[in-house]
Write an enzyme that holds these catalytic residues in place. Sequence first.
Site, PDB file in Angstrom:
ATOM      1  N   HIS A  49      -7.311  -5.594  -0.205  1.00  0.00           N
ATOM      2  CA  HIS A  49      -6.244  -4.675  -0.648  1.00  0.00           C
ATOM      3  C   HIS A  49      -5.240  -5.886   0.152  1.00  0.00           C
ATOM      4  O   HIS A  49      -3.732  -5.774  -0.013  1.00  0.00           O
ATOM      5  CB  HIS A  49      -6.745  -3.342   0.033  1.00  0.00           C
ATOM      6  N   ASP A  88       0.090  -4.134  -3.717  1.00  0.00           N
ATOM      7  CA  ASP A  88      -1.067  -3.611  -3.955  1.00  0.00           C
ATOM      8  C   ASP A  88      -0.840  -2.176  -3.673  1.00  0.00           C
ATOM      9  O   ASP A  88      -1.647  -1.365  -3.310  1.00  0.00           O
ATOM     10  CB  ASP A  88      -2.134  -3.720  -3.093  1.00  0.00           C
ATOM     11  N   SER A 130       1.171  -1.206  -0.318  1.00  0.00           N
ATOM     12  CA  SER A 130       0.118   0.348   0.279  1.00  0.00           C
ATOM     13  C   SER A 130       0.974   1.276  -0.077  1.00  0.00           C
ATOM     14  O   SER A 130       1.122   1.490  -1.044  1.00  0.00           O
ATOM     15  CB  SER A 130      -1.060   0.180   1.042  1.00  0.00           C
TER      16      SER A 130
END
Length: 300
Positions: free
Chosen positions: A229, A165, A137
């Site tokens: 996610h 991600d 992330s």
Amino acid sequence: GPKCPFNSDTVSIIIETRENRNRDLYTLQTLQNHPEFKKKTITRPVVFITHGFTSSASEKNFINLAKALVDKDNYMVISIDWQTAACTNEYPGLKYAYYPTAASNTRLVGQYIATITQKLVKDYKISMANIRLIGHSLGAHVSGFAGKRVQELKLGKYSEIIGLDPARPSFDSNHCSERLCETDAEYVQIIHTSNYLGTEKILGTVDFYMNNGKNNPGCGRFFSEVCSHTRAVIYMAECIKHECCLIGIPRSKSSQPISRCTKQECVCVGLNAKKYPSRGSFYVPVESTAPFCNNKGKII
């Protein structure tokens, strides 16, 4: 005081090796107290792991990822805990409002990793070819900024950055210099699992779209975005534990079954991806339960 502050006191370094798995916290100043840093040179390969927004290095998926790396190969795993600057400790109802602050902290955390890297290369004779970064992330962009900084410091490029991600908000329209970019390491591998929190943009040498990059199986309808996610971290741990667990098919041939894959055109997700010649975007079908492998025992 300021929200989600970044300074070297708000970051912890966790070091794991086969001999030393106790996850004690270190700082840049206390690193030399760790047994591995008492040596003249460090010979084992190094992997940095960096978490994302409102997370921490002690979140179970990151602990499992670090364990998979240490178990698999004799890595020294350096987990960067920047939870304060990632707004993890702010008041629950408000922390999401501070996302832009956490996003802007990514460059500072990346520079911090570059400083540790400089120490590894200069003081412990580690080759940049032996260092890779894995970030989830916002941590994927942290890794990108570290990759830019080590090049500015004339250390060369990291061997690989794996972006799990990479975060979309605050980064999606950014130029290469303001986000994770394929020039940030010799090889940049991207795992896409969500399309709101995570980006759908092609960012790497190879971009893997798990289950087409959204709504990952087993995530349900509600909260599926957060679940998808996070899946990127879980998939990577499984790909480290099981060889060729997830095989990517070129997106141009995404209707082709995995059983027809050859090592010329398909790529195994994970630490060996860069040994395959194929580049570009890949579709990765994923099973809905752990270990999620799609290869049915096939290894390419």
